[in-house]
Design a protein around this motif. Structure first.
Motif, short mmCIF file in Angstrom:
data_model
loop_
_atom_site.label_atom_id
_atom_site.label_comp_id
_atom_site.label_asym_id
_atom_site.label_seq_id
_atom_site.Cartn_x
_atom_site.Cartn_y
_atom_site.Cartn_z
N HIS A 98 0.87 -1.18 0.00
CA HIS A 98 0.00 0.00 0.00
C HIS A 98 0.90 1.22 0.00
N VAL A 99 0.55 2.20 -0.83
CA VAL A 99 1.32 3.44 -0.90
C VAL A 99 0.49 4.57 -0.34
N VAL A 100 1.04 5.26 0.66
CA VAL A 100 0.40 6.45 1.22
C VAL A 100 0.92 7.64 0.43
N ASP A 101 0.01 8.29 -0.26
CA ASP A 101 0.36 9.43 -1.10
C ASP A 101 0.22 10.71 -0.28
N GLY A 102 1.32 11.40 -0.06
CA GLY A 102 1.23 12.64 0.70
C GLY A 102 2.59 13.14 1.15
N PRO A 103 2.61 14.37 1.64
CA PRO A 103 3.86 14.95 2.10
C PRO A 103 4.31 14.33 3.42
N CYS A 139 4.61 14.49 6.93
CA CYS A 139 4.06 15.25 8.05
C CYS A 139 3.43 14.30 9.05
N ARG A 140 2.97 14.84 10.16
CA ARG A 140 2.40 14.00 11.22
C ARG A 140 1.17 13.25 10.73
N GLU A 141 0.31 13.91 9.93
CA GLU A 141 -0.89 13.24 9.43
C GLU A 141 -0.52 12.05 8.55
N THR A 142 0.52 12.21 7.73
CA THR A 142 0.94 11.11 6.89
C THR A 142 1.49 9.97 7.72
N SER A 143 2.19 10.27 8.80
CA SER A 143 2.69 9.21 9.69
C SER A 143 1.53 8.42 10.28
N GLN A 144 0.45 9.12 10.64
CA GLN A 144 -0.73 8.43 11.14
C GLN A 144 -1.35 7.58 10.04
N ASP A 145 -1.37 8.10 8.81
CA ASP A 145 -1.89 7.34 7.68
C ASP A 145 -1.08 6.07 7.45
N ILE A 146 0.24 6.18 7.61
CA ILE A 146 1.10 5.02 7.42
C ILE A 146 0.81 3.96 8.48
N ARG A 147 0.68 4.38 9.73
CA ARG A 147 0.37 3.41 10.80
C ARG A 147 -0.97 2.74 10.54
N GLU A 148 -1.95 3.51 10.12
CA GLU A 148 -3.27 2.94 9.84
C GLU A 148 -3.20 1.98 8.65
N ALA A 149 -2.46 2.33 7.62
CA ALA A 149 -2.31 1.46 6.46
C ALA A 149 -1.58 0.18 6.84
N GLN A 150 -0.58 0.27 7.70
CA GLN A 150 0.11 -0.94 8.17
C GLN A 150 -0.86 -1.85 8.92
N ARG A 151 -1.68 -1.27 9.77
CA ARG A 151 -2.67 -2.05 10.51
C ARG A 151 -3.65 -2.73 9.55
N MET A 152 -4.13 -1.97 8.57
CA MET A 152 -5.10 -2.51 7.62
C MET A 152 -4.50 -3.59 6.73
N THR A 153 -3.23 -3.44 6.38
CA THR A 153 -2.56 -4.44 5.56
C THR A 153 -2.41 -5.75 6.31
N VAL A 154 -1.97 -5.68 7.55
CA VAL A 154 -1.84 -6.89 8.37
C VAL A 154 -3.21 -7.53 8.59
N GLU A 155 -4.22 -6.70 8.82
CA GLU A 155 -5.58 -7.21 9.01
C GLU A 155 -6.07 -7.91 7.74
N GLN A 156 -5.75 -7.34 6.59
CA GLN A 156 -6.18 -7.95 5.33
C GLN A 156 -5.57 -9.34 5.17
N VAL A 157 -4.31 -9.48 5.52
CA VAL A 157 -3.66 -10.79 5.46
C VAL A 157 -4.40 -11.78 6.35
N ALA A 158 -4.85 -11.32 7.50
CA ALA A 158 -5.51 -12.20 8.47
C ALA A 158 -6.92 -12.62 8.05
N VAL A 159 -7.61 -11.80 7.27
CA VAL A 159 -9.02 -12.09 6.99
C VAL A 159 -9.31 -12.58 5.57
N VAL A 160 -8.36 -12.50 4.68
CA VAL A 160 -8.60 -12.96 3.31
C VAL A 160 -8.30 -14.46 3.24
N PRO A 161 -9.32 -15.28 3.01
CA PRO A 161 -9.12 -16.74 3.04
C PRO A 161 -8.07 -17.23 2.05
#
Length: 91
Positions: free
Chosen positions: A35-40, A42-64
């Motif tokens: 997943h690529v976080v598009d943005g400068p 900044c702190r908001e982008t760092s939060q976006d990266i953490r959220e994307a990391q969480r969602m990516t790991v979650e996707q691995v866990a739930v996709v059969p």
């Protein structure tokens, strides 16, 4: 076989993730789930990266189709087309 699949967590990209899982299972390969976080930088982008990391790991866990398939989550910041091309070259 290593399969790089980029996701934006949409239903359309979910189909690509599932197909990558099927192909990797057939060849005993690895899925690199990107997943690529598009943005400068900044702190908001760092939060976006953490959220994307969480969602990516979650996707691995739930996709059969990813069960019993080796998966490597990859979240980066930048221009999506450039970062996907860079990841494809690197992996």
């Amino acid at each position: 076989m290593r399969i790089l699949v980029a996701t934006d967590f949409s239903p359309r990209s979910q189909r690509a993730v599932r197909r990558a899982g099927i192909l990797a299972a057939q060849s005993r390969g690895t899925v690199i789930l990107m997943h690529v976080v598009d943005g400068p930088s900044c702190r908001e982008t760092s939060q976006d990266i953490r959220e994307a990391q969480r969602m990516t790991v979650e996707q691995v866990a739930v996709v059969p189709e990813l069960y019993r398939v080796r998966c490597e989550p990859l979240v980066v910041r930048g221009c999506p087309s450039d970062e996907i091309r860079n990841a494809a070259a690197a992996h």
